[in-house]
Design an enzyme around this catalytic site. Structure first.
Site, PDB file in Angstrom:
ATOM      1  N   LEU A 169       0.824  -1.237  -0.002  1.00  0.00           N
ATOM      2  CA  LEU A 169      -0.165   0.052  -0.024  1.00  0.00           C
ATOM      3  C   LEU A 169       0.801   1.179  -0.193  1.00  0.00           C
ATOM      4  O   LEU A 169       1.838   1.317   1.141  1.00  0.00           O
ATOM      5  CB  LEU A 169      -0.885   0.107   1.266  1.00  0.00           C
ATOM      6  CG  LEU A 169      -1.521   1.248   1.568  1.00  0.00           C
ATOM      7  CD1 LEU A 169      -2.786   1.680   0.216  1.00  0.00           C
ATOM      8  CD2 LEU A 169      -2.328   1.463   2.841  1.00  0.00           C
ATOM      9  N   GLY A 172      -0.675   8.199  -0.394  1.00  0.00           N
ATOM     10  CA  GLY A 172      -0.246   9.223  -0.960  1.00  0.00           C
ATOM     11  C   GLY A 172       0.521   9.064  -2.121  1.00  0.00           C
ATOM     12  O   GLY A 172       1.723   9.291  -2.193  1.00  0.00           O
ATOM     13  N   CYS A 173      -0.082   8.415  -3.097  1.00  0.00           N
ATOM     14  CA  CYS A 173       0.548   7.482  -4.305  1.00  0.00           C
ATOM     15  C   CYS A 173       1.106   8.601  -5.381  1.00  0.00           C
ATOM     16  O   CYS A 173       1.837   8.073  -6.244  1.00  0.00           O
ATOM     17  CB  CYS A 173      -0.233   6.450  -4.681  1.00  0.00           C
ATOM     18  SG  CYS A 173      -1.604   7.090  -5.671  1.00  0.00           S
ATOM     19  N   GLY A 176       1.932   7.662  -9.328  1.00  0.00           N
ATOM     20  CA  GLY A 176       1.948   6.269  -9.422  1.00  0.00           C
ATOM     21  C   GLY A 176       3.152   5.511  -9.700  1.00  0.00           C
ATOM     22  O   GLY A 176       3.289   4.330  -9.820  1.00  0.00           O
ATOM     23  N   LEU A 195      -5.837  11.784  -2.623  1.00  0.00           N
ATOM     24  CA  LEU A 195      -7.093  12.673  -2.501  1.00  0.00           C
ATOM     25  C   LEU A 195      -7.116  13.527  -3.509  1.00  0.00           C
ATOM     26  O   LEU A 195      -8.102  14.481  -3.753  1.00  0.00           O
ATOM     27  CB  LEU A 195      -6.953  13.501  -1.347  1.00  0.00           C
ATOM     28  CG  LEU A 195      -7.418  12.905  -0.109  1.00  0.00           C
ATOM     29  CD1 LEU A 195      -7.338  13.529   1.186  1.00  0.00           C
ATOM     30  CD2 LEU A 195      -8.706  12.203   0.011  1.00  0.00           C
ATOM     31  N   SER A 196      -6.024  13.571  -4.768  1.00  0.00           N
ATOM     32  CA  SER A 196      -5.928  14.464  -5.845  1.00  0.00           C
ATOM     33  C   SER A 196      -6.752  13.687  -6.856  1.00  0.00           C
ATOM     34  O   SER A 196      -6.526  12.486  -7.355  1.00  0.00           O
ATOM     35  CB  SER A 196      -4.536  14.481  -6.268  1.00  0.00           C
ATOM     36  OG  SER A 196      -4.457  15.088  -7.612  1.00  0.00           O
ATOM     37  N   GLN A 199      -4.140  13.360  -9.926  1.00  0.00           N
ATOM     38  CA  GLN A 199      -3.514  12.068  -9.933  1.00  0.00           C
ATOM     39  C   GLN A 199      -4.292  10.631  -9.984  1.00  0.00           C
ATOM     40  O   GLN A 199      -3.832   9.922 -10.495  1.00  0.00           O
ATOM     41  CB  GLN A 199      -2.600  12.090  -8.594  1.00  0.00           C
ATOM     42  CG  GLN A 199      -1.649  13.199  -8.413  1.00  0.00           C
ATOM     43  CD  GLN A 199      -1.186  13.291  -6.785  1.00  0.00           C
ATOM     44  OE1 GLN A 199      -1.478  12.677  -6.017  1.00  0.00           O
ATOM     45  NE2 GLN A 199      -0.119  14.319  -6.822  1.00  0.00           N
ATOM     46  N   CYS A 357      12.972  26.607  -0.610  1.00  0.00           N
ATOM     47  CA  CYS A 357      13.057  25.260  -0.199  1.00  0.00           C
ATOM     48  C   CYS A 357      14.396  24.673  -0.403  1.00  0.00           C
ATOM     49  O   CYS A 357      15.131  23.906   0.681  1.00  0.00           O
ATOM     50  CB  CYS A 357      11.830  24.253  -0.704  1.00  0.00           C
ATOM     51  SG  CYS A 357      10.504  24.426  -0.100  1.00  0.00           S
TER      52      CYS A 357
END
Length: 399
Positions: A169, A172-173, A176, A195-196, A199, A357
């Site tokens: 599993l 938050g893949c 893919g 949740l996208s 995606q 960042c």
């Protein structure tokens, strides 16, 4: 006059490298000895009360709106700010906590979609062909960004010590890459959750296009809705989104989704020091609801699951700095396309985000860490030493 005096005090204490500043009235001041790494141009007065309230938010918005211009090395400039303990980002006199963030399933979905559902076309402009939006792994200084992203995925899977036919599993893949690699190269039955919508649609179409319906699955749902257990769990760049108040539940869910003696690899941005894990500007414009936990927080939450144990911790700070620098180079190559599609303010926002960042990792302000975990006695299903990871890396081309 008072505003400029306070500005000069802020600039004098905020940098660990020489800089030049040009004020709104044309006055130019140099700080530090030697050649300036950058010139800060202030086109107008920015209220000191706004800086005192939220320094990063105020300066970030001023840069987006063109009220501030930076000539020179933006990344190096921000890095020197983080390196100075008296800077407006680190000094306690400029710090202000932001309110607790809501992270219900509904708000989590909205937060994720605000960032990842900008559109696949946007990310395709500057990510590498793997569409991997997380820290790469540079096994060699000469690795391209694409090579390093493949390295990262395989390095993660190798740490799990997976066996053919097992299940995995990925929480938050993303687009893919990890679950497709797990299925095609390691013969695992791989499931991703996101949740996208963008995606999810991308991964669903790819599953059908590659005829992998029996080995790769993807769900558009909150990770807290899952009930099945798996031999392995991965989660890359995910826990930064769940919020401080939900970190314990996140690690409990990792445990609950694992079979006994299963293995998990959790990869995410982690602070090495104490301090607030939220930046006001990034929280407003880039990652709503985001929170960066420090190592002690994560270890504490892992311990309090009562079932997960730590097998290995690997910091990858320099790898993420390099990843962000390569993203920035790619982003600059498509500057006209981004400005045409999304506007100059959006372009300046993302340019600042990527370079700031990179500077944050360069300065050691934050890190990215891989936590290898087992459910049950540490290492029961893993070899006695770490050498298995590197042997597998070589076998899979990570060298």
């Amino acid at each position: 006059m008072l505003d400029k005096t306070i500005y000069k005090q802020i600039f004098k204490s905020s940098f660990n490298a020489p800089i030049d500043v040009e004020f709104w009235d044309g006055e130019k001041v140099s700080y530090g000895d030697g050649d300036a790494i950058a010139t800060i141009i202030l086109h107008e007065i920015i209220p000191i009360k706004d800086i005192m309230a939220h320094a990063s938010l105020t300066f970030g918005e001023a840069y987006m709106d063109g009220k501030i211009e930076i000539q020179g090395d933006l990344q190096k400039l921000v890095s020197t700010i983080y390196s100075s303990q008296e800077s407006f980002l680190n000094g306690s006199k400029f710090a202000k906590l932001i309110p607790k963030q809501s992270h219900s399933e509904k708000t989590s979905k909205a937060d994720v979609q605000s960032h990842y559902d900008i559109g696949n076309d946007f990310y395709e402009m500057w990510l590498d062909p793997t569409m991997t939006y997380s820290c790469a792994y540079f096994a060699d200084e000469k690795d391209s960004l694409e090579d390093a992203q493949w390295n990262k995925v395989r390095h993660i899977l190798n740490k799990l010590h997976p066996q053919s036919g097992e299940t995995l599993l990925d929480i938050g893949c993303g687009w893919g890459t990890l679950i497709f690699t797990a299925a095609k190269e390691y013969n695992l039955e791989a499931t991703g959750v996101t949740l996208s919508q963008q995606q999810y649609d991308f991964v669903s179409e790819k599953i059908k296009a590659e005829g992998l319906e029996d080995r790769v699955h993807v769900y558009l749902k909150d990770y807290r809705e899952l009930e099945q257990t798996y031999d392995h769990v991965t989660s890359v760049g995910m826990f930064e989104h769940v919020g401080k108040e939900n970190l314990q539940e996140y690690f409990m869910q990792v445990s609950n989704r694992l079979v006994d003696n299963g293995t998990a690899l959790i990869h995410g941005i982690t602070g090495q020091h104490d301090g607030a894990g939220v930046d006001a500007w990034i929280n407003k414009y880039i990652f709503p609801g985001g929170y960066i936990p420090n190592i002690a927080e994560n270890i504490n939450h892992i311990m309090h699951t009562g079932s997960l144990q730590v097998d290995d911790i690997e910091p990858l700070r320099r790898h993420y700095q390099r990843t962000l620098e390569m993203w920035t180079q790619n982003f600059h190559k498509v500057d006209e396309e981004v400005i045409s599609a999304y506007g100059e303010r959006f372009y300046r926002m993302w340019d600042l985000y990527l370079q700031a960042c990179a500077a944050s990792f360069e300065s050691g302000n934050i890190d990215v860490v891989q936590y290898l975990l087992t459910k049950g006695p540490s290492g029961t299903k893993l070899p006695m030493t770490r050498s298995y990871i590197y042997h597998a890396d070589v076998a899979h081309g990570v060298q």
